[in-house]
Design an enzyme around this catalytic site. Structure first.
Site, mmCIF file in Angstrom:
data_model
loop_
_atom_site.group_PDB
_atom_site.id
_atom_site.type_symbol
_atom_site.label_atom_id
_atom_site.label_comp_id
_atom_site.label_asym_id
_atom_site.label_seq_id
_atom_site.Cartn_x
_atom_site.Cartn_y
_atom_site.Cartn_z
ATOM 1 C CB SER A 142 -24.939 68.370 44.449
ATOM 2 O OG SER A 142 -23.385 68.342 44.338
ATOM 3 C CE1 TYR A 155 -24.723 63.310 46.436
ATOM 4 C CE2 TYR A 155 -23.596 64.525 44.748
ATOM 5 C CZ TYR A 155 -24.310 64.323 46.068
ATOM 6 O OH TYR A 155 -24.169 65.337 46.870
HETATM 7 P P1 NAD Z 1 -24.953 63.845 55.889
HETATM 8 O O1 NAD Z 1 -24.571 62.524 55.966
HETATM 9 O O2 NAD Z 1 -24.493 64.753 56.970
HETATM 10 O O3 NAD Z 1 -26.479 64.061 56.226
HETATM 11 C C1 NAD Z 1 -27.472 62.963 55.571
HETATM 12 C C2 NAD Z 1 -28.778 62.914 56.157
HETATM 13 O O4 NAD Z 1 -29.713 62.071 55.688
HETATM 14 C C3 NAD Z 1 -28.617 62.475 57.429
HETATM 15 O O5 NAD Z 1 -29.554 63.208 58.641
HETATM 16 C C4 NAD Z 1 -29.066 60.952 57.433
HETATM 17 O O6 NAD Z 1 -29.770 60.334 58.487
HETATM 18 C C5 NAD Z 1 -30.108 61.291 56.490
HETATM 19 N N1 NAD Z 1 -30.507 60.146 55.637
HETATM 20 C C6 NAD Z 1 -29.934 59.028 54.970
HETATM 21 N N2 NAD Z 1 -30.410 58.132 54.540
HETATM 22 C C7 NAD Z 1 -31.791 58.371 54.949
HETATM 23 C C8 NAD Z 1 -33.171 57.558 54.603
HETATM 24 N N3 NAD Z 1 -33.009 56.572 54.140
HETATM 25 N N4 NAD Z 1 -34.288 58.213 55.380
HETATM 26 C C9 NAD Z 1 -34.111 59.311 55.874
HETATM 27 N N5 NAD Z 1 -32.830 59.927 56.171
HETATM 28 C C10 NAD Z 1 -31.763 59.634 55.564
HETATM 29 O O7 NAD Z 1 -24.866 64.625 54.540
HETATM 30 P P2 NAD Z 1 -25.044 66.104 54.281
HETATM 31 O O8 NAD Z 1 -23.586 66.318 53.664
HETATM 32 O O9 NAD Z 1 -25.407 66.858 55.285
HETATM 33 O O10 NAD Z 1 -25.799 65.895 53.056
HETATM 34 C C11 NAD Z 1 -27.249 66.382 53.067
HETATM 35 C C12 NAD Z 1 -27.541 66.830 51.465
HETATM 36 O O11 NAD Z 1 -26.847 67.542 50.657
HETATM 37 C C13 NAD Z 1 -27.537 65.388 50.678
HETATM 38 O O12 NAD Z 1 -28.626 65.241 49.626
HETATM 39 C C14 NAD Z 1 -26.208 65.622 49.875
HETATM 40 O O13 NAD Z 1 -26.177 64.885 48.507
HETATM 41 C C15 NAD Z 1 -26.179 67.307 49.578
HETATM 42 N N6 NAD Z 1 -24.802 67.913 49.370
HETATM 43 C C16 NAD Z 1 -24.032 67.672 50.377
HETATM 44 C C17 NAD Z 1 -22.757 68.122 49.922
HETATM 45 C C18 NAD Z 1 -21.512 68.276 50.899
HETATM 46 O O14 NAD Z 1 -20.325 68.707 50.589
HETATM 47 N N7 NAD Z 1 -21.740 67.861 52.116
HETATM 48 C C19 NAD Z 1 -22.465 69.049 48.724
HETATM 49 C C20 NAD Z 1 -23.530 69.132 47.841
HETATM 50 C C21 NAD Z 1 -24.703 68.431 48.159
#
Ligand code: NAD
Length: 260
Positions: A142, A155
């Site tokens: 991130s 985080y």
């Molecule tokens: P999201 O909530 O849409 O997806 C998260 C995924 O992780 C889902 O498929 C969920 O089922 C899975 N998950 C959660 N807990 C779990 C567990 N214990 N075991 C297995 N799977 C599990 O979120 P996202 O925004 O797509 O985030 C994905 C990644 O991207 C994360 O690591 C997040 O930190 C990172 N990220 C997101 C953003 C943003 O703005 N959305 C920015 C930077 C980084």
């Protein structure tokens, strides 16, 4: 590069992980999905990708807080595909709260899912990649792997940690054809971001609309959300032969956030 590649993407039932899985399937690669959600919806996504792109799409419901389930998931992917070429550590959760009120169980869960799960997947998949002299490991970190924001102690710690893990694995894989890179997105409009808007509003004493305008998009000089398609395209490139010398890097895709 062998073709088609076989890839596992953790946390790919939603958001960025699903975007990356879709980009891989569109390249003709086999993918294993992972994550939580409604079983019928997950099966619909799995079967839909398989039908649309004519690739093998598997699903593992392994919980990324459970090392034994993680090991079983990697073994299952290796058996089903014959080998695992690409590993994307993407599963992640968020919790927003001032540190003095930050629930201890949320700290533990965030470190387990956002950081330790990547150690366990890499540990299980690395030997096979080294033996075959090819592997692509991508850790979805991130912008918060490079800079901090208040109220996100767990985080930001996990994401800084995964950037360090990325560099270490890059060094261990460097002579074996195994690259390891981090992708550092800014804000992407996924359920993870949508869910933190009310908590951020509470922590900062703002309305939810103010949070979107003054916190979320204010952080990104482009004033636009990053899309999952843009992240998927970067992940595909990092798996290509042209990216063979790109390793140990943290790739910002954040509309300029970390530049200021
Ligand atoms: P999201 O909530 O849409 O997806 C998260 C995924 O992780 C889902 O498929 C969920 O089922 C899975 N998950 C959660 N807990 C779990 C567990 N214990 N075991 C297995 N799977 C599990 O979120 P996202 O925004 O797509 O985030 C994905 C990644 O991207 C994360 O690591 C997040 O930190 C990172 N990220 C997101 C953003 C943003 O703005 N959305 C920015 C930077 C980084």
């Amino acid at each position: 590069m062998a073709s088609p590649l076989n890839a596992l993407i953790t946390g790919s039932t939603s958001g960025i992980g699903l975007g990356i899985a879709t980009a891989f399937a569109a390249e003709g690669w086999n993918v294993m999905l992972n994550g939580f959600g409604d079983p019928d919806e997950i099966e619909g996504v799995r079967a839909g990708l398989e039908e649309k792109y004519g690739v093998k799409v598997l699903y593992s419901g392994a919980d990324m807080t459970k090392p034994n389930e993680i090991r079983e998931m990697i073994a299952e992917a290796e058996t089903a595909f014959g080998q695992l070429d690409v590993l994307v550590n993407n599963a992640g959760i968020q919790h927003v709260s001032p540190v003095e009120e930050f629930p201890e169980e949320k700290w533990d869960a965030i470190i387990a899912i956002n950081l330790s799960s990547a150690f366990h997947t890499i540990k299980a998949a690395f030997a096979g990649m080294k033996t075959r002299k090819f592997g692509r490991i991508i850790n979805v970190a991130s912008a918060h792997g490079l800079v901090a924001s208040p109220f996100k102690s767990a985080y930001v710690s996990a994401k800084h940690g995964i950037v360090g893990l990325t560099k270490t694995i890059a060094l261990e894989g460097a002579e074996h054809g195994v690259t390891c890179n981090a992708i550092c997105p800014g804000y992407v409009k996924t359920p993870l971001v949508e869910k933190q808007i009310p908590d951020t509003a509470k922590a900062r004493g703002m309305t939810e609309d103010e949070v979107i305008q003054k916190v979320i998009l204010e952080a990104q000089p482009s004033k636009q959300f990053v899309t999952v398609e843009q992240i998927g395209a970067l992940a595909v490139f990092l798996c290509s032969d042209n990216a063979a010398q790109i390793t140990g890097a943290a790739h910002q895709i954040d509309g300029g956030w970390v530049a200021h």
